[in-house]
Design a protein around this motif. Structure first.
Motif, PDB file in Angstrom:
ATOM      1  N   ARG A 127       0.825  -1.217   0.000  1.00 45.23           N
ATOM      2  CA  ARG A 127       0.000   0.000   0.000  1.00 45.23           C
ATOM      3  C   ARG A 127       0.856   1.263   0.000  1.00 45.23           C
ATOM      4  NH1 ARG A 127      -3.968  -2.174   4.574  1.00 45.23           N
ATOM      5  NH2 ARG A 127      -5.250  -3.496   3.240  1.00 45.23           N
ATOM      6  N   ASN A 128       2.059   1.148   0.529  1.00 47.17           N
ATOM      7  CA  ASN A 128       2.972   2.285   0.630  1.00 47.17           C
ATOM      8  C   ASN A 128       4.260   2.018  -0.152  1.00 47.17           C
ATOM      9  OD1 ASN A 128       1.624   4.042   2.834  1.00 47.17           O
ATOM     10  ND2 ASN A 128       1.544   1.962   3.640  1.00 47.17           N
ATOM     11  N   ALA A 129       4.120   1.444  -1.329  1.00 45.98           N
ATOM     12  CA  ALA A 129       5.271   1.009  -2.129  1.00 45.98           C
ATOM     13  C   ALA A 129       6.245   2.147  -2.424  1.00 45.98           C
ATOM     14  CB  ALA A 129       4.790   0.386  -3.433  1.00 45.98           C
ATOM     15  N   ASP A 130       5.750   3.370  -2.544  1.00 47.93           N
ATOM     16  CA  ASP A 130       6.625   4.501  -2.834  1.00 47.93           C
ATOM     17  C   ASP A 130       7.600   4.790  -1.687  1.00 47.93           C
ATOM     18  OD1 ASP A 130       4.322   5.209  -1.365  1.00 47.93           O
ATOM     19  OD2 ASP A 130       4.565   7.332  -1.889  1.00 47.93           O
ATOM     20  N   ARG A 131       7.321   4.288  -0.495  1.00 52.44           N
ATOM     21  CA  ARG A 131       8.212   4.481   0.657  1.00 52.44           C
ATOM     22  C   ARG A 131       9.295   3.412   0.748  1.00 52.44           C
ATOM     23  NH1 ARG A 131       5.214   6.921   5.748  1.00 52.44           N
ATOM     24  NH2 ARG A 131       3.688   8.209   4.697  1.00 52.44           N
ATOM     25  N   PHE A 132       9.227   2.408  -0.117  1.00 52.87           N
ATOM     26  CA  PHE A 132      10.161   1.283  -0.036  1.00 52.87           C
ATOM     27  C   PHE A 132      10.855   1.033  -1.370  1.00 52.87           C
ATOM     28  CE2 PHE A 132       7.028   0.632   3.302  1.00 52.87           C
ATOM     29  CZ  PHE A 132       7.832   0.344   4.389  1.00 52.87           C
ATOM     30  N   PRO A 133      11.807   1.911  -1.730  1.00 51.13           N
ATOM     31  CA  PRO A 133      12.574   1.652  -2.952  1.00 51.13           C
ATOM     32  C   PRO A 133      13.472   0.412  -2.774  1.00 51.13           C
ATOM     33  CG  PRO A 133      13.489   3.517  -1.745  1.00 51.13           C
ATOM     34  CD  PRO A 133      12.226   3.116  -1.036  1.00 51.13           C
ATOM     35  N   GLY A 134      14.122   0.007  -3.826  1.00 48.82           N
ATOM     36  CA  GLY A 134      14.925  -1.212  -3.832  1.00 48.82           C
ATOM     37  C   GLY A 134      16.028  -1.283  -2.798  1.00 48.82           C
ATOM     38  N   ASP A 135      16.526  -0.132  -2.356  1.00 45.06           N
ATOM     39  CA  ASP A 135      17.573  -0.164  -1.333  1.00 45.06           C
ATOM     40  C   ASP A 135      16.987  -0.113   0.088  1.00 45.06           C
ATOM     41  OD1 ASP A 135      16.769   2.480  -1.821  1.00 45.06           O
ATOM     42  OD2 ASP A 135      18.690   3.308  -1.197  1.00 45.06           O
ATOM     43  N   PHE A 136      15.650  -0.106   0.189  1.00 44.09           N
ATOM     44  CA  PHE A 136      14.976  -0.182   1.488  1.00 44.09           C
ATOM     45  C   PHE A 136      14.376  -1.571   1.706  1.00 44.09           C
ATOM     46  CE2 PHE A 136      13.895   4.380   2.959  1.00 44.09           C
ATOM     47  CZ  PHE A 136      15.125   4.845   2.532  1.00 44.09           C
ATOM     48  N   ALA A 137      13.817  -2.141   0.637  1.00 50.21           N
ATOM     49  CA  ALA A 137      13.202  -3.466   0.723  1.00 50.21           C
ATOM     50  C   ALA A 137      13.240  -4.118  -0.653  1.00 50.21           C
ATOM     51  CB  ALA A 137      11.764  -3.357   1.210  1.00 50.21           C
ATOM     52  N   PHE A 138      13.413  -5.430  -0.673  1.00 49.66           N
ATOM     53  CA  PHE A 138      13.400  -6.171  -1.931  1.00 49.66           C
ATOM     54  C   PHE A 138      12.935  -7.602  -1.677  1.00 49.66           C
ATOM     55  CE2 PHE A 138      17.723  -6.183  -0.234  1.00 49.66           C
ATOM     56  CZ  PHE A 138      18.034  -7.539  -0.181  1.00 49.66           C
ATOM     57  N   GLU A 139      12.389  -8.199  -2.735  1.00 53.07           N
ATOM     58  CA  GLU A 139      11.927  -9.581  -2.631  1.00 53.07           C
ATOM     59  C   GLU A 139      13.092 -10.518  -2.929  1.00 53.07           C
ATOM     60  OE1 GLU A 139       8.742 -12.518  -4.839  1.00 53.07           O
ATOM     61  OE2 GLU A 139       8.255 -10.392  -4.656  1.00 53.07           O
ATOM     62  N   LEU A 140      13.210 -11.552  -2.123  1.00 56.00           N
ATOM     63  CA  LEU A 140      14.272 -12.532  -2.327  1.00 56.00           C
ATOM     64  C   LEU A 140      13.959 -13.397  -3.545  1.00 56.00           C
ATOM     65  CD1 LEU A 140      14.915 -11.669   0.601  1.00 56.00           C
ATOM     66  CD2 LEU A 140      15.416 -14.038   1.086  1.00 56.00           C
ATOM     67  N   SER A 141      15.009 -13.819  -4.225  1.00 55.71           N
ATOM     68  CA  SER A 141      14.830 -14.773  -5.314  1.00 55.71           C
ATOM     69  C   SER A 141      14.606 -16.151  -4.702  1.00 55.71           C
ATOM     70  CB  SER A 141      16.076 -14.792  -6.209  1.00 55.71           C
ATOM     71  OG  SER A 141      17.179 -15.328  -5.494  1.00 55.71           O
ATOM     72  N   ALA A 142      14.184 -17.102  -5.519  1.00 55.57           N
ATOM     73  CA  ALA A 142      13.958 -18.466  -5.031  1.00 55.57           C
ATOM     74  C   ALA A 142      15.258 -19.065  -4.488  1.00 55.57           C
ATOM     75  CB  ALA A 142      13.391 -19.342  -6.155  1.00 55.57           C
ATOM     76  N   GLU A 143      16.376 -18.782  -5.150  1.00 58.50           N
ATOM     77  CA  GLU A 143      17.673 -19.302  -4.698  1.00 58.50           C
ATOM     78  C   GLU A 143      18.072 -18.695  -3.353  1.00 58.50           C
ATOM     79  OE1 GLU A 143      17.448 -17.773  -7.885  1.00 58.50           O
ATOM     80  OE2 GLU A 143      17.018 -19.696  -8.826  1.00 58.50           O
ATOM     81  N   GLU A 144      17.852 -17.387  -3.209  1.00 63.71           N
ATOM     82  CA  GLU A 144      18.174 -16.723  -1.940  1.00 63.71           C
ATOM     83  C   GLU A 144      17.311 -17.283  -0.805  1.00 63.71           C
ATOM     84  OE1 GLU A 144      19.619 -12.285  -3.384  1.00 63.71           O
ATOM     85  OE2 GLU A 144      17.460 -12.753  -3.341  1.00 63.71           O
ATOM     86  N   LYS A 145      16.034 -17.503  -1.110  1.00 63.07           N
ATOM     87  CA  LYS A 145      15.127 -18.061  -0.108  1.00 63.07           C
ATOM     88  C   LYS A 145      15.600 -19.459   0.314  1.00 63.07           C
ATOM     89  CE  LYS A 145      10.957 -20.167  -0.685  1.00 63.07           C
ATOM     90  NZ  LYS A 145       9.583 -20.335  -1.135  1.00 63.07           N
ATOM     91  N   ASP A 146      15.956 -20.292  -0.663  1.00 59.65           N
ATOM     92  CA  ASP A 146      16.435 -21.647  -0.362  1.00 59.65           C
ATOM     93  C   ASP A 146      17.696 -21.614   0.490  1.00 59.65           C
ATOM     94  OD1 ASP A 146      14.329 -22.706  -1.778  1.00 59.65           O
ATOM     95  OD2 ASP A 146      15.504 -23.066  -3.604  1.00 59.65           O
ATOM     96  N   GLN A 147      18.603 -20.725   0.144  1.00 60.46           N
ATOM     97  CA  GLN A 147      19.850 -20.602   0.903  1.00 60.46           C
ATOM     98  C   GLN A 147      19.566 -20.151   2.340  1.00 60.46           C
ATOM     99  OE1 GLN A 147      22.563 -17.654  -0.617  1.00 60.46           O
ATOM    100  NE2 GLN A 147      24.290 -18.481   0.526  1.00 60.46           N
ATOM    101  N   LEU A 148      18.650 -19.219   2.489  1.00 58.45           N
ATOM    102  CA  LEU A 148      18.289 -18.708   3.813  1.00 58.45           C
ATOM    103  C   LEU A 148      17.649 -19.806   4.667  1.00 58.45           C
ATOM    104  CD1 LEU A 148      18.374 -16.008   5.340  1.00 58.45           C
ATOM    105  CD2 LEU A 148      16.043 -15.612   4.566  1.00 58.45           C
ATOM    106  N   VAL A 149      16.747 -20.561   4.081  1.00 53.42           N
ATOM    107  CA  VAL A 149      16.079 -21.645   4.798  1.00 53.42           C
ATOM    108  C   VAL A 149      17.087 -22.726   5.182  1.00 53.42           C
ATOM    109  CG1 VAL A 149      14.401 -23.522   4.535  1.00 53.42           C
ATOM    110  CG2 VAL A 149      13.812 -21.218   3.789  1.00 53.42           C
ATOM    111  N   THR A 150      18.025 -23.005   4.299  1.00 55.60           N
ATOM    112  CA  THR A 150      19.051 -24.012   4.564  1.00 55.60           C
ATOM    113  C   THR A 150      19.942 -23.600   5.730  1.00 55.60           C
ATOM    114  OG1 THR A 150      19.079 -24.638   2.233  1.00 55.60           O
ATOM    115  CG2 THR A 150      20.979 -25.293   3.555  1.00 55.60           C
ATOM    116  N   ASN A 151      20.279 -22.327   5.809  1.00 53.06           N
ATOM    117  CA  ASN A 151      21.203 -21.842   6.829  1.00 53.06           C
ATOM    118  C   ASN A 151      20.542 -21.423   8.134  1.00 53.06           C
ATOM    119  OD1 ASN A 151      23.437 -22.201   5.164  1.00 53.06           O
ATOM    120  ND2 ASN A 151      23.195 -20.186   4.243  1.00 53.06           N
ATOM    121  N   CYS A 152      19.235 -21.323   8.155  1.00 55.21           N
ATOM    122  CA  CYS A 152      18.568 -20.826   9.353  1.00 55.21           C
ATOM    123  C   CYS A 152      17.336 -21.686   9.672  1.00 55.21           C
ATOM    124  CB  CYS A 152      18.160 -19.368   9.145  1.00 55.21           C
ATOM    125  SG  CYS A 152      17.605 -18.584  10.629  1.00 55.21           S
ATOM    126  N   ASP A 153      17.479 -22.516  10.675  1.00 54.27           N
ATOM    127  CA  ASP A 153      16.420 -23.463  11.028  1.00 54.27           C
ATOM    128  C   ASP A 153      15.097 -22.797  11.403  1.00 54.27           C
ATOM    129  OD1 ASP A 153      18.153 -25.540  10.596  1.00 54.27           O
ATOM    130  OD2 ASP A 153      18.721 -25.750  12.709  1.00 54.27           O
TER     131      ASP A 153
END
Length: 169
Positions: free
Chosen positions: A45-71
């Motif tokens: 709803r407030n997308a204009d307040r969250f540019p790419g250097d404030f928030a970004f969506e993880l890629s599938a590979e990044e998500k997999d790596q994060l799940v693998t490293n963090c129980d």
């Protein structure tokens, strides 16, 4: 003292992704005591307040790596939606979107955690620089010693008794 303990708890929630120190939406939602879905709705709803250097969506590979490293993020493994990652500035911006008193208090502690994390990194960089300089000095000394020609030659005297021989005429 209580603030330091809270800061250290938040410090374990900070990850490094794409060169940024970030926190994941699921962790932030838990801290703010809200659902991840609701947190994401507010961000959209407030997308204009969250540019790419404030928030970004993880890629599938990044998500997999994060799940693998963090129980504790195992729930993300079977999620069809990739999590959002929030940088320090993005977390600060969340306080303007999530206006509850709880969100403000949590944001203050998270900001302290980011500052503490940054201080640790700076201390480690300083230590690394000092060790590198010392290593360079030691290498220079070794090179100097290895390349230095032998300056003095010691003539060895024979060990034992000297026997004088008679000269024959």
């Amino acid at each position: 003292m209580e603030d330091i303990l809270k800061t250290r708890q938040f410090e374990s929630l900070i990850f490094e992704l794409r060169g940024y120190k970030v926190m994941i939406d699921a962790d932030l939602a838990a801290l703010y005591e809200t659902e991840t879905k609701k947190l994401k709705q507010q961000v959209k709803r407030n997308a204009d307040r969250f540019p790419g250097d404030f928030a970004f969506e993880l890629s599938a590979e990044e998500k997999d790596q994060l799940v693998t490293n963090c129980d504790r993020l195992i729930k993300l493994k079977h999620s069809s939606v990739n999590p959002l990652a929030f940088t320090e500035q993005g977390v600060a911006m969340l306080s303007s979107v999530l206006r509850s008193p709880k969100a403000v208090k949590i944001n203050i502690e998270i900001m302290r955690a980011f500052v503490y994390y940054r201080q640790i990194l700076l201390q480690n960089q300083d230590l690394y620089k000092r060790i590198s300089k010392l290593d360079e000095k030691i290498n220079n000394v070794f090179q100097h010693l290895l390349n230095k020609p032998e300056q003095r030659k010691i003539e060895k005297e024979p060990i034992g008794y000297k026997i004088k021989t008679k000269k024959k005429h």
